[in-house]
Structures are given as C-alpha cells and as structure tokens.
Design an enzyme around this catalytic site. Structure first.
Site, PDB file in Angstrom:
ATOM      1  N   ASP A   1       0.883  -1.206   0.083  1.00 32.95           N
ATOM      2  CA  ASP A   1       0.000   0.081   0.073  1.00 32.95           C
ATOM      3  C   ASP A   1       0.834   1.433  -0.026  1.00 32.95           C
ATOM      4  O   ASP A   1       0.425   2.207  -0.495  1.00 32.95           O
ATOM      5  CB  ASP A   1      -0.828   0.040   1.212  1.00 32.95           C
ATOM      6  CG  ASP A   1      -2.127  -1.013   0.865  1.00 32.95           C
ATOM      7  OD1 ASP A   1      -2.352  -1.360  -0.199  1.00 32.95           O
ATOM      8  OD2 ASP A   1      -2.709  -1.093   2.114  1.00 32.95           O
ATOM      9  N   GLY A   2       1.908   1.334   0.792  1.00 33.98           N
ATOM     10  CA  GLY A   2       2.960   2.430   0.711  1.00 33.98           C
ATOM     11  C   GLY A   2       3.354   2.789  -0.647  1.00 33.98           C
ATOM     12  O   GLY A   2       3.576   4.139  -1.126  1.00 33.98           O
TER      13      GLY A   2
ATOM     14  N   ASN B   1      -5.420   8.633   1.737  1.00 39.36           N
ATOM     15  CA  ASN B   1      -5.743   7.930   3.028  1.00 39.36           C
ATOM     16  C   ASN B   1      -6.500   9.101   3.952  1.00 39.36           C
ATOM     17  O   ASN B   1      -7.356   9.131   4.542  1.00 39.36           O
ATOM     18  CB  ASN B   1      -4.675   7.069   3.510  1.00 39.36           C
ATOM     19  CG  ASN B   1      -4.542   5.548   3.031  1.00 39.36           C
ATOM     20  OD1 ASN B   1      -5.355   5.204   2.320  1.00 39.36           O
ATOM     21  ND2 ASN B   1      -3.588   5.084   3.515  1.00 39.36           N
ATOM     22  N   GLU B   2      -5.326  10.002   4.534  1.00 37.88           N
ATOM     23  CA  GLU B   2      -5.749  10.734   5.612  1.00 37.88           C
ATOM     24  C   GLU B   2      -4.786  11.963   5.667  1.00 37.88           C
ATOM     25  O   GLU B   2      -3.633  11.914   5.041  1.00 37.88           O
ATOM     26  CB  GLU B   2      -5.692  10.100   7.066  1.00 37.88           C
ATOM     27  CG  GLU B   2      -4.329   9.715   7.448  1.00 37.88           C
ATOM     28  CD  GLU B   2      -3.779   8.405   6.846  1.00 37.88           C
ATOM     29  OE1 GLU B   2      -2.710   8.690   6.603  1.00 37.88           O
ATOM     30  OE2 GLU B   2      -4.340   7.470   7.054  1.00 37.88           O
TER      31      GLU B   2
ATOM     32  N   ARG C   1      -8.108  20.136  22.640  1.00 39.02           N
ATOM     33  CA  ARG C   1      -6.739  19.925  23.240  1.00 39.02           C
ATOM     34  C   ARG C   1      -6.399  18.649  23.271  1.00 39.02           C
ATOM     35  O   ARG C   1      -7.180  17.992  23.622  1.00 39.02           O
ATOM     36  CB  ARG C   1      -6.945  20.598  24.469  1.00 39.02           C
ATOM     37  CG  ARG C   1      -6.930  22.252  24.376  1.00 39.02           C
ATOM     38  CD  ARG C   1      -7.128  22.896  25.892  1.00 39.02           C
ATOM     39  NE  ARG C   1      -7.008  24.157  25.907  1.00 39.02           N
ATOM     40  CZ  ARG C   1      -7.880  25.035  25.610  1.00 39.02           C
ATOM     41  NH1 ARG C   1      -9.187  24.537  25.347  1.00 39.02           N
ATOM     42  NH2 ARG C   1      -7.832  26.295  25.569  1.00 39.02           N
TER      43      ARG C   1
ATOM     44  N   ALA D   1      -6.958   2.858   7.862  1.00 37.45           N
ATOM     45  CA  ALA D   1      -5.419   3.063   8.274  1.00 37.45           C
ATOM     46  C   ALA D   1      -5.344   3.397   9.609  1.00 37.45           C
ATOM     47  O   ALA D   1      -5.926   2.985  10.646  1.00 37.45           O
ATOM     48  CB  ALA D   1      -4.930   3.982   7.123  1.00 37.45           C
ATOM     49  N   TYR D   2      -4.759   4.736   9.626  1.00 31.64           N
ATOM     50  CA  TYR D   2      -4.537   5.408  10.807  1.00 31.64           C
ATOM     51  C   TYR D   2      -5.761   5.851  11.656  1.00 31.64           C
ATOM     52  O   TYR D   2      -5.731   5.725  13.082  1.00 31.64           O
ATOM     53  CB  TYR D   2      -3.708   6.680  10.668  1.00 31.64           C
ATOM     54  CG  TYR D   2      -3.153   7.317  11.738  1.00 31.64           C
ATOM     55  CD1 TYR D   2      -2.643   6.562  12.769  1.00 31.64           C
ATOM     56  CD2 TYR D   2      -2.968   8.860  11.951  1.00 31.64           C
ATOM     57  CE1 TYR D   2      -2.153   7.342  14.097  1.00 31.64           C
ATOM     58  CE2 TYR D   2      -2.616   9.332  13.083  1.00 31.64           C
ATOM     59  CZ  TYR D   2      -1.977   8.718  13.910  1.00 31.64           C
ATOM     60  OH  TYR D   2      -1.555   9.236  15.032  1.00 31.64           O
TER      61      TYR D   2
ATOM     62  N   ALA E   1      -5.603  11.326  21.120  1.00 33.99           N
ATOM     63  CA  ALA E   1      -5.424  11.591  22.781  1.00 33.99           C
ATOM     64  C   ALA E   1      -5.787  12.889  23.071  1.00 33.99           C
ATOM     65  O   ALA E   1      -5.041  13.701  23.691  1.00 33.99           O
ATOM     66  CB  ALA E   1      -3.883  11.348  23.054  1.00 33.99           C
TER      67      ALA E   1
END
EC number: 2.7.1.23
Length: 265
Positions: free
Chosen positions: A45-46, A121-122, A147, A161-162, A184
């Site tokens: 994929d890369g 992808n993103e 934040r 993906a990510y 996060a």
C-alpha cells in the site's frame, strides 16, 4: 494501451517488475512513464500511495493496479506470482474500473500564502511539543475547542488505516464522507471535546484553526510537512477521485475481513 510499472526497492518487487516489464514488451504494450493510462504498482500500500502522489495531476486519465510482494495490501488485488494472469487481464481490458473518494486539503499560513494537497488515506495535524490547541469548525460553524495530541481527517478507504488505530469507524468507500478522529484528546471539567469520531455529509467540510504556536506538523498520507505558522486548514471531499482497474471483484467487507480478521483462511 500505455502502461508504466512503479515498484519499491525490495528484491521481490524488483524481480516482479522486471518480469512484468518483459511480458508487457513482448505483449506489445506501450511503456510510458510520463503519461500512462494504467499504473501498475508492485510492493504494498505504501508503494501505491507513492504512485498516487506521483501521478496526482493525471488522475482523470489513469487507472491503478496494485501487486503486493509482502503482506496483504488493502489496495492491492494481485500477488507477485500472478504476473502472467495480470498481463492476460490487461490484454482483455475493456476499461472496467472502480473509483474512490479523495481528501482535499487546503492550508493557509500566517504569511498569507497557501498550499493545496490531495490525500488518498488521511491528513493529520499535530504539535511537535506539548498540547495541540485548535478551534474546530464544521461547514463554517464553530464546533469545539480541541486540546490533545492531534486530529486525523480521513477518507473512507483511509478509515482502515491510521484513523482506525484512533478508534475511528470503518466507512464503505461508496460514501462520499470524511471522518475526523481525535488523537489523545484532553477531557476534564475544564476542557471538553466530543471524544468521538465525526463523520460528515458530502457537502460539509471541516476547518481547523490552531492557536498560538508555530511548531505544528501536518501530514498528508505518508508525507510529513513542516509548514510556516498555520492559520487554517480546510478539509473536504475532493472533486478528483482515484480509479482502479478492476479485473477481479472483491467486496469491500471481504477485503476488510481479509485484512484485519482473516477468519476465512
């Protein structure tokens, strides 16, 4: 038919590329690296992501085919031991294809310059040190003050993906939607975010306005961009689409199952 072969540097990919190139020449295909009609990527994929960005200005006239030489790739339908079958499929080509949505990324900087990118992808926005602070708008209306470590905006195919690693949903690529996931986030009595993935409608866009710092990093697929001070980033579904030559039909959910679960093997 004009074809080019785009491969990574691992030995298996080089061997497969040499074999495919030889078969294409003997099959009287025109090898054209500058203006191909079909781009065959060999790797994973890369490799396909790299080829997509290499030919991003020719997407309306190009179809992609992925051949994987390692682990199963989400965008790759062929294995390196199927090169002969792929050449037969190319000879019998009738223009069949499937297309997927892309992400339009428009960045505006404090010095009034701007930059435009396409992502398969993103795209993410993060801060190098400390907590990222950014205002989030949806279709021009204020939504929240974020934040945390960062935000990820993905396409439907990029949702595997990510974005998925951030707890995002897996979205079928027939939906022209983008998804924003939090990386996060900080949530307490003082700072609150939705703490949930957001999936927008086709006519909506997401705008990020980071505050007060110049140490933000933006990514577009596998590329890391260290821009000048970012004033605003706008994400929306692009008018361009990526097209894949589809000689084999594999349902999207079969592809997801095969990539992440593998219970059928």
């Amino acid at each position: 038919m004009r074809v080019t072969v785009f491969h990574n540097s691992i030995p298996a990919s080089i061997t497969a590329a040499q074999k495919l190139t030889k078969l294409l020449k003997s099959g009287h295909f025109e090898l054209d690296e500058r203006h191909p009609e079909v781009v065959v990527t060999i790797g994973g994929d890369g490799t396909l992501l790299s080829a997509f960005h290499r030919y991003a200005d020719q997407l309306n006239s190009i179809r992609f085919i992925g051949v994987h030489t390692g682990h199963l790739g989400f965008y790759t339908d062929w294995r390196d031991f199927e090169i002969e079958d792929l050449v037969i499929a190319l000879k019998e080509d009738s223009g069949q294809s499937v297309s997927y949505p892309l992400l339009d990324v428009q960045a505006t900087y404090a010095d009034a310059t701007s930059a435009h990118y396409l992502a398969l992808n993103e795209s993410t926005l993060k801060r190098l040190n400390g907590t990222m602070r950014t205002e989030v708008y949806i279709k021009g209306d204020f939504f929240e003050s974020f934040r945390g470590d960062g935000l990820c905006v993905s396409t439907p195919t990029g949702s595997t993906a990510y974005s998925k690693s951030n707890g995002g949903a897996v979205i079928h690529p027939r939906l022209d939607a983008l998804q924003m996931t939090e990386i996060a986030s900080i949530n307490n009595r003082v700072f609150r975010t939705l703490s949930s993935p957001i999936i927008t409608a086709p006519d909506e866009w997401v705008t990020l306005e980071p505050t007060g710092r110049d140490d933000y990093v933006m990514t577009v697929d596998q590329f890391v961009i260290n821009p000048p001070t970012i004033k605003q980033i706008r994400y929306k579904i692009a008018k361009e689409r990526i097209h894949f030559a589809r000689y084999r039909h594999m349902h999207f959910w079969d592809r997801v199952e095969d990539a992440f679960i593998g219970a059928k093997h």
